[in-house]
Write an enzyme that holds these catalytic residues in place. Structure first.
Site, PDB file in Angstrom:
ATOM      1  N   ARG A  43       0.855  -1.210   0.000  1.00 21.19           N
ATOM      2  CA  ARG A  43       0.000   0.000   0.000  1.00 21.19           C
ATOM      3  C   ARG A  43       0.885   1.253   0.000  1.00 21.19           C
ATOM      4  NH1 ARG A  43      -3.264  -3.585  -0.761  1.00 21.19           N
ATOM      5  NH2 ARG A  43      -4.791  -4.395   0.711  1.00 21.19           N
TER       6      ARG A  43
ATOM      7  N   GLU B 222     -14.043 -14.892   8.626  1.00 23.79           N
ATOM      8  CA  GLU B 222     -13.953 -14.228   7.317  1.00 23.79           C
ATOM      9  C   GLU B 222     -13.593 -15.214   6.208  1.00 23.79           C
ATOM     10  OE1 GLU B 222     -11.130 -10.969   7.085  1.00 23.79           O
ATOM     11  OE2 GLU B 222     -11.576 -10.595   4.981  1.00 23.79           O
TER      12      GLU B 222
ATOM     13  N   LYS C  81     -17.782 -12.102   8.430  1.00 24.07           N
ATOM     14  CA  LYS C  81     -17.253 -11.082   7.511  1.00 24.07           C
ATOM     15  C   LYS C  81     -17.105 -11.714   6.135  1.00 24.07           C
ATOM     16  CE  LYS C  81     -13.246  -8.051   6.781  1.00 24.07           C
ATOM     17  NZ  LYS C  81     -12.300  -7.132   7.413  1.00 24.07           N
TER      18      LYS C  81
ATOM     19  N   SER D 198     -14.528  -5.354   1.690  1.00 25.39           N
ATOM     20  CA  SER D 198     -14.752  -4.642   0.417  1.00 25.39           C
ATOM     21  C   SER D 198     -14.086  -5.382  -0.745  1.00 25.39           C
ATOM     22  CB  SER D 198     -14.288  -3.195   0.494  1.00 25.39           C
ATOM     23  OG  SER D 198     -12.949  -3.072   0.890  1.00 25.39           O
TER      24      SER D 198
ATOM     25  N   GLY E  71     -11.658  -5.192  -2.856  1.00 25.37           N
ATOM     26  CA  GLY E  71     -11.137  -4.637  -4.110  1.00 25.37           C
ATOM     27  C   GLY E  71     -12.173  -3.794  -4.844  1.00 25.37           C
TER      28      GLY E  71
HETATM   29  C1  5MM Z   1      -6.615  -4.883   5.802  1.00 24.04           C
HETATM   30  O1  5MM Z   1      -6.228  -6.054   5.093  1.00 24.04           O
HETATM   31  C2  5MM Z   1      -6.380  -7.263   5.851  1.00 24.04           C
HETATM   32  C3  5MM Z   1      -5.098  -7.977   6.009  1.00 24.04           C
HETATM   33  O2  5MM Z   1      -4.638  -8.528   4.837  1.00 24.04           O
HETATM   34  P1  5MM Z   1      -3.236  -9.376   4.854  1.00 24.04           P
HETATM   35  O3  5MM Z   1      -3.298 -10.392   5.924  1.00 24.04           O
HETATM   36  O4  5MM Z   1      -3.257  -9.952   3.472  1.00 24.04           O
HETATM   37  O5  5MM Z   1      -2.134  -8.398   5.055  1.00 24.04           O
HETATM   38  C4  5MM Z   1      -7.503  -8.106   5.217  1.00 24.04           C
HETATM   39  O6  5MM Z   1      -7.700  -9.327   5.847  1.00 24.04           O
HETATM   40  C5  5MM Z   1      -8.748  -7.295   5.357  1.00 24.04           C
HETATM   41  O7  5MM Z   1      -9.088  -7.183   6.723  1.00 24.04           O
HETATM   42  C6  5MM Z   1      -9.934  -7.875   4.631  1.00 24.04           C
HETATM   43  O8  5MM Z   1      -9.580  -8.464   3.403  1.00 24.04           O
HETATM   44  C7  5MM Z   1     -10.912  -6.749   4.331  1.00 24.04           C
HETATM   45  O9  5MM Z   1     -10.218  -5.713   3.669  1.00 24.04           O
HETATM   46  P2  5MM Z   1     -10.780  -5.166   2.301  1.00 24.04           P
HETATM   47  O10 5MM Z   1      -9.698  -4.245   1.794  1.00 24.04           O
HETATM   48  O11 5MM Z   1     -11.037  -6.349   1.419  1.00 24.04           O
HETATM   49  O12 5MM Z   1     -12.057  -4.434   2.701  1.00 24.04           O
END
Ligand code: 5MM
Length: 338
Positions: A33, A177, A219, A261, A263
């Protein structure tokens, strides 16, 4: 297991018109990011960025809880205030990602299983001592050629249930999730079938392992066309297919569904949530958000690693949080993309 306490925390997470901020990017993900805004990822830059999120004045009006990463739950703000204490001042509940990431699944070419069960009971104890009230574990299901296999869905569902049971025993509300990825050119019908198969398997495992549904949060992904699909489904279709899948698969005892979300653009994620809450009243569970990218994307772009732009970035976060809060209440009016 103190089910009353778990249920009370779960209810507080889905308090009216509030959602979660997913700020649990692992170091590799937050580095990606930061790469997009040319900011070096160091312990200090990660601290500065997370501090601006948690200090946004009034964010607790829209955000019930924040999901933290292991490094972050141990960190303090630049003035020495522990992050969890900063959150307490904003009325925000701290949570913690406890999975160790999606790793190659034995016997499968391209699928993963989420790891992190070894030693989890002890880590839960430590996180409770550090102030966490809930936990998160993300399983990843891919749609593609001969994917997902039933084997991958089952292995991930089994691990999700084991994680959830260990968390509840240790006093943390588990966020379960199972993410069916948007990557690919599949249509919404394909996503709906795979999402339902996944949710059915997950709830079967949660039942088999005696996870208390009143003390957990789901989630999930929304049911949506693949990112590269031709003729992607519109907002109403996504809302209809998502609610239909959830009604078929998620027991009414689950207090809340807090979407990822995945993506989607910030505006799409807000729109989809709003249409669901507008078109479907009196669902058995609350429909809310637990967004990472869809809450942070414009804040990150506004910040650019510049301490002079902290207020701008906080304004961008507050805007997304307030609009998603409005979407929980079916009161989002849309916005200009100019
Ligand atoms: C914030 O990103 C979370 C951690 O991702 P990594 O373990 O890959 O670093 C991820 O689990 C996130 O909480 C969920 O995917 C929801 O985030 P989005 O961006 O999809 O809303």
């Amino acid at each position: 297991m103190d089910l009353d306490n778990l249920a009370a925390v779960a209810q507080a997470m889905v308090a009216d018109n509030k959602g979660l901020l997913a700020a649990d990017e692992s170091t590799g993900t937050i580095t990606k990011r930061f790469d997009t805004i040319n900011v070096e990822s160091t312990e200090d830059s990660r601290r500065d960025y997370r501090e601006l999120l948690f200090r946004a004045a009034g964010i607790g009006e829209y955000i019930s809880g924040v999901i933290l990463y292991d490094e972050t739950i141990r960190q303090s703000a630049a003035d020495g205030t522990r992050f969890v204490d900063l959150m307490a001042k904003q009325g925000i509940i701290p949570g913690i990602k406890v999975d160790a990431g999606a790793k190659p699944l034995a016997g499968s070419d391209n699928e993963t299983v989420t790891e992190g069960l070894d030693g989890l009971r002890d880590r839960v104890k430590e996180y409770v001592d550090l102030g966490a009230k809930f936990a998160k574990w993300r399983a990843v299901i891919k749609i593609g050629d001969e994917m997902p296999t039933g084997y991958a869905i089952h292995a991930n569902a089994h691990a999700l249930a084991r994680y959830a049971k260990i968390c509840q025993e240790g006093g943390l509300v588990p966020i379960v999730e199972p993410e069916v990825l948007m990557d690919g050119d599949h249509d919404i019908h394909n996503c709906q079938m795979i999402t339902e198969e996944t949710l059915n398997c997950v709830f079967g495992e949660l039942y088999a392992q005696e996870v208390a549904l009143e003390g957990m949060i789901l989630k999930p992904n929304m049911v949506i066309s693949g990112l590269d699909a031709k003729n992607r489904a519109d907002f109403n279709k996504v809302a209809d297919e998502t609610v239909a899948a959830l009604m078929r698969c998620v027991p009414a005892a689950v207090p809340g569904i807090m979407f990822l979300s995945g993506g989607q653009s910030e505006i799409d994620a807000t729109m989809h949530l709003n249409v669901m809450n507008t078109n479907y009243k009196n669902l058995p569970w609350k429909l809310s958000y637990s967004y990472g990218r869809a809450l942070q994307a414009s804040a990150l772009k506004a910040w650019l690693g510049d301490s002079g732009k902290v207020k701008l970035a906080q304004g961008a976060l507050m805007l997304r949080a307030s609009l998603n809060s409005a979407a929980c209440a079916a009161e989002y009016k849309g916005e200009s993309t100019q």
